[in-house]
Design a protein around this motif. Sequence first.
Motif, PDB file in Angstrom:
ATOM      1  N   LYS A  39       4.999   1.064  -8.708  1.00  0.00           N
ATOM      2  CA  LYS A  39       5.300  -0.030  -9.477  1.00  0.00           C
ATOM      3  C   LYS A  39       4.082  -0.779  -9.977  1.00  0.00           C
ATOM      4  N   GLU A  40       4.249  -1.114 -11.209  1.00  0.00           N
ATOM      5  CA  GLU A  40       3.077  -1.868 -11.863  1.00  0.00           C
ATOM      6  C   GLU A  40       2.665  -3.275 -11.047  1.00  0.00           C
ATOM      7  N   GLY A  41       1.246  -3.275 -10.850  1.00  0.00           N
ATOM      8  CA  GLY A  41       0.972  -4.350 -10.131  1.00  0.00           C
ATOM      9  C   GLY A  41       0.546  -4.222  -8.598  1.00  0.00           C
ATOM     10  N   GLU A  42       1.272  -2.971  -8.325  1.00  0.00           N
ATOM     11  CA  GLU A  42       1.139  -2.888  -6.891  1.00  0.00           C
ATOM     12  C   GLU A  42      -0.105  -2.267  -6.271  1.00  0.00           C
ATOM     13  N   THR A  43      -0.529  -2.335  -5.087  1.00  0.00           N
ATOM     14  CA  THR A  43      -1.805  -1.813  -4.647  1.00  0.00           C
ATOM     15  C   THR A  43      -1.544  -0.363  -3.905  1.00  0.00           C
ATOM     16  N   VAL A  44      -2.365   0.505  -4.364  1.00  0.00           N
ATOM     17  CA  VAL A  44      -2.299   1.837  -3.871  1.00  0.00           C
ATOM     18  C   VAL A  44      -3.490   2.017  -2.962  1.00  0.00           C
ATOM     19  N   VAL A  45      -3.509   2.518  -1.770  1.00  0.00           N
ATOM     20  CA  VAL A  45      -4.629   2.978  -1.226  1.00  0.00           C
ATOM     21  C   VAL A  45      -4.461   4.530  -0.866  1.00  0.00           C
ATOM     22  N   VAL A  46      -5.661   5.117  -1.083  1.00  0.00           N
ATOM     23  CA  VAL A  46      -5.735   6.646  -0.923  1.00  0.00           C
ATOM     24  C   VAL A  46      -6.706   6.966  -0.254  1.00  0.00           C
ATOM     25  N   SER A  47      -6.671   7.751   0.726  1.00  0.00           N
ATOM     26  CA  SER A  47      -7.717   8.222   1.546  1.00  0.00           C
ATOM     27  C   SER A  47      -8.180   9.740   1.155  1.00  0.00           C
ATOM     28  N   ALA A  48      -9.269   9.996   1.707  1.00  0.00           N
ATOM     29  CA  ALA A  48      -9.961  11.403   1.137  1.00  0.00           C
ATOM     30  C   ALA A  48      -9.954  11.106  -0.239  1.00  0.00           C
TER      31      ALA A  48
ATOM     32  N   ASN B 104     -15.891   2.849   2.364  1.00  0.00           N
ATOM     33  CA  ASN B 104     -16.437   3.722   3.207  1.00  0.00           C
ATOM     34  C   ASN B 104     -16.052   3.543   4.668  1.00  0.00           C
ATOM     35  N   TYR B 105     -15.323   4.426   5.080  1.00  0.00           N
ATOM     36  CA  TYR B 105     -14.809   4.345   6.628  1.00  0.00           C
ATOM     37  C   TYR B 105     -15.816   4.415   7.480  1.00  0.00           C
ATOM     38  N   LYS B 106     -16.939   4.925   7.060  1.00  0.00           N
ATOM     39  CA  LYS B 106     -18.022   5.063   8.170  1.00  0.00           C
ATOM     40  C   LYS B 106     -18.818   3.589   8.256  1.00  0.00           C
ATOM     41  N   ASP B 107     -18.717   2.511   7.393  1.00  0.00           N
ATOM     42  CA  ASP B 107     -19.384   1.316   7.651  1.00  0.00           C
ATOM     43  C   ASP B 107     -18.600   0.640   8.788  1.00  0.00           C
ATOM     44  N   ASP B 108     -19.540   0.048   9.502  1.00  0.00           N
ATOM     45  CA  ASP B 108     -19.107  -0.765  10.575  1.00  0.00           C
ATOM     46  C   ASP B 108     -18.223  -2.060  10.338  1.00  0.00           C
ATOM     47  N   ASP B 109     -18.270  -2.370   9.242  1.00  0.00           N
ATOM     48  CA  ASP B 109     -17.275  -3.626   8.686  1.00  0.00           C
ATOM     49  C   ASP B 109     -16.086  -2.857   8.015  1.00  0.00           C
ATOM     50  N   PHE B 110     -15.820  -1.724   8.036  1.00  0.00           N
ATOM     51  CA  PHE B 110     -14.861  -0.873   7.236  1.00  0.00           C
ATOM     52  C   PHE B 110     -13.431  -1.888   7.321  1.00  0.00           C
ATOM     53  N   GLU B 111     -12.896  -2.216   8.380  1.00  0.00           N
ATOM     54  CA  GLU B 111     -11.784  -3.106   8.183  1.00  0.00           C
ATOM     55  C   GLU B 111     -11.571  -4.348   7.456  1.00  0.00           C
ATOM     56  N   THR B 112     -12.688  -4.899   7.631  1.00  0.00           N
ATOM     57  CA  THR B 112     -13.040  -6.261   6.772  1.00  0.00           C
ATOM     58  C   THR B 112     -12.853  -5.795   5.350  1.00  0.00           C
ATOM     59  N   ARG B 113     -13.929  -4.635   4.930  1.00  0.00           N
ATOM     60  CA  ARG B 113     -13.957  -4.572   3.728  1.00  0.00           C
ATOM     61  C   ARG B 113     -12.700  -3.940   2.885  1.00  0.00           C
ATOM     62  N   LEU B 114     -11.935  -3.018   3.636  1.00  0.00           N
ATOM     63  CA  LEU B 114     -10.708  -2.801   3.156  1.00  0.00           C
ATOM     64  C   LEU B 114      -9.660  -3.878   2.881  1.00  0.00           C
ATOM     65  N   ALA B 115      -9.668  -4.872   3.937  1.00  0.00           N
ATOM     66  CA  ALA B 115      -8.843  -6.083   3.724  1.00  0.00           C
ATOM     67  C   ALA B 115      -9.277  -6.953   2.388  1.00  0.00           C
TER      68      ALA B 115
ATOM     69  N   VAL C 277      -5.125   0.609   7.931  1.00  0.00           N
ATOM     70  CA  VAL C 277      -4.220   0.663   6.900  1.00  0.00           C
ATOM     71  C   VAL C 277      -3.145  -0.143   7.270  1.00  0.00           C
ATOM     72  N   MET C 278      -2.565   0.329   8.396  1.00  0.00           N
ATOM     73  CA  MET C 278      -1.235  -0.377   8.838  1.00  0.00           C
ATOM     74  C   MET C 278      -1.374  -1.894   9.320  1.00  0.00           C
ATOM     75  N   LYS C 279      -2.702  -2.407   9.290  1.00  0.00           N
ATOM     76  CA  LYS C 279      -2.771  -3.656   9.780  1.00  0.00           C
ATOM     77  C   LYS C 279      -2.410  -4.499   8.383  1.00  0.00           C
ATOM     78  N   LEU C 280      -2.510  -3.820   7.057  1.00  0.00           N
ATOM     79  CA  LEU C 280      -2.333  -4.448   5.732  1.00  0.00           C
ATOM     80  C   LEU C 280      -1.163  -4.179   4.942  1.00  0.00           C
ATOM     81  N   VAL C 281      -0.062  -3.247   5.488  1.00  0.00           N
ATOM     82  CA  VAL C 281       1.001  -2.980   4.818  1.00  0.00           C
ATOM     83  C   VAL C 281       1.784  -4.354   4.779  1.00  0.00           C
TER      84      VAL C 281
END
Lengths: 343, 343
Positions: free
Chosen positions: B145-154, B198-209, B231-235
Amino acid sequence: MMTSNRQIILANHPVGMPTAEDLPLQESALPELQDGQLLMKNIYLSLDPYMRGRMSKAKSYAAGVPLGTAMQGGTVGQVVSSKLDGFAEGDFVLGFGGWQDYAVQDKTTLRKLDPSQAPISTALGVLGMPGFTAYAGLLEIGQPKEGETVVVSAASGAVGQVVGQIAKLKGCRVVGVAGAEDKCRHVVEAYGFDACVNYKDDDFETRLAEACPNGIDIYFENVGGKVFDAVMKLVNDFARIPLCGRIAHYNDTEAPQGPDQLSAFLTKLLVKRVLIKGFIQFDYAHLMKDFVKDMSSWMQAGKIQYQEDVVDGLENAVEAFQGLLEGRNRGKLLVRISEDPTR
Amino acid sequence: MMTSNRQIILANHPVGMPTAEDLPLQESALPELQDGQLLMKNIYLSLDPYMRGRMSKAKSYAAGVPLGTAMQGGTVGQVVSSKLDGFAEGDFVLGFGGWQDYAVQDKTTLRKLDPSQAPISTALGVLGMPGFTAYAGLLEIGQPKEGETVVVSAASGAVGQVVGQIAKLKGCRVVGVAGAEDKCRHVVEAYGFDACVNYKDDDFETRLAEACPNGIDIYFENVGGKVFDAVMKLVNDFARIPLCGRIAHYNDTEAPQGPDQLSAFLTKLLVKRVLIKGFIQFDYAHLMKDFVKDMSSWMQAGKIQYQEDVVDGLENAVEAFQGLLEGRNRGKLLVRISEDPTR
């Protein structure tokens, strides 16, 4: 005029199984009625597994009960005095009256009950939240089709007994899972389940497989634990899992020992194209009208049976709640706080 | 007339990463054409993560490739000779021609291609199975839906790149996850993703958030592993997770060490009322017509871009496939088995 009220208070966030120390009985003064409020005398208090979550600090879909206040919960009662339009002394009402003798309520939580239509206690069970939970989860997420196999855990409980009966009405093969022989017998004899398996039996997995010769298309999940694990071995392609509750885990204090089963679980979802969805009945409020219409007509036609397990006395509520988490109840668990004048 | 054919054979079920020993190159005789068959010369072979499953003994949604036979896979090629009505020498076709120079095909797997409409290689990518996988999973399970946040891996892969672009067309905030800086840059610059981490970054979780200030409404899952955990921490409540692939786990040989995260995961699904569903594109065959119509019009309007990573030579297919499982490809991975006469 009564000015004092017995309440069961949330004194501590329980660790593991809630105790009487966590939930002491106290006397407190009744507040004065404001305009738009009424005072109800609680007759039946509903005890439900979701209440374990409300006792915790952990964030959930509903805010926790604040420490030092009365435990919350759905109740059916009678109006003692009213400053709320449309409600008069003597009316029977469904409210959110909590673990206490008396409750001050406003219109946001109240629904008037007609004792000539159905026993007032059913507003907390088959015609209330548990029945609606069963209806919404099974029909919206489960999408049962004729000939499919539906497994329901906590089969004799307030939700499970309704899930199975609606699934039968939809033409499914229905297999219950419960934790006692008499519960299993009851769901087969009283509710028409095709089979019911006792998860405490040593050969539970074998028996479940035998009861589901065509695999499992829908699993209505109330408990978690070993039942969930056994079901996952039998799911068919395109199975649906309405995730309603996880009673077996509500008192968990730490993650189970490894190995970590999450990865294998997700692979299973992928390979079998399984759908799983967590839900609570509030998510489907738009279906409430359909539910009341369908369930009332099914009950009037004698197509839905129900069983209540009534414990007398507010002072016995904590022990009854412990029993609920341990599966000691038989059917929908209610505490009779005061006499039911309609019976 | 050619009578010999180079093939890559499944010699062993690989343990962990497939090797050249598991997948040797062999010569074999070509069978004689029967009525209703044609011989196609493969031009492009599609390499896709699902092929790892076909190399295994474990039961999956498709039967495994029998030992001693050619690895299977989608190909685009040209008809060399035909005993099949409607197909003539020189026609370009999409087929299921496998890891080999030539393939005998019948009508069950063939579709004729028009090189004037789109490059023939796109029938294996954006206009083919990966594009359709993206379309069906995002729109049917994700319900953006418009305005939602979509995350896609690979995110830069054959499926991910299309998921993100369709989500942008639907008005979503799109955040990619990939394993290299240049992949991240590419999905932002070429496909218009709002961000990529980039999931290989040390601070990946922070950056994703940080990239998902309003949480995550849809997670299109291709990889598993630490990306899934983060991702599951942010759903958000009511999040949807189309479960398309688990590349990070395809070479797993045992369950990860504990503690067991499954229970906490299911509790999260329940509390947040998350939907997760495994799927493969075949499940949505009824949407294929809509897909072809929508995707063709989006491409003609310049709204969908794509990237191909073309490796030359059948003899390099195994190494290319290893690279795919390790994320070394850039975009849709193809092996050019023979020259493309349309370019």
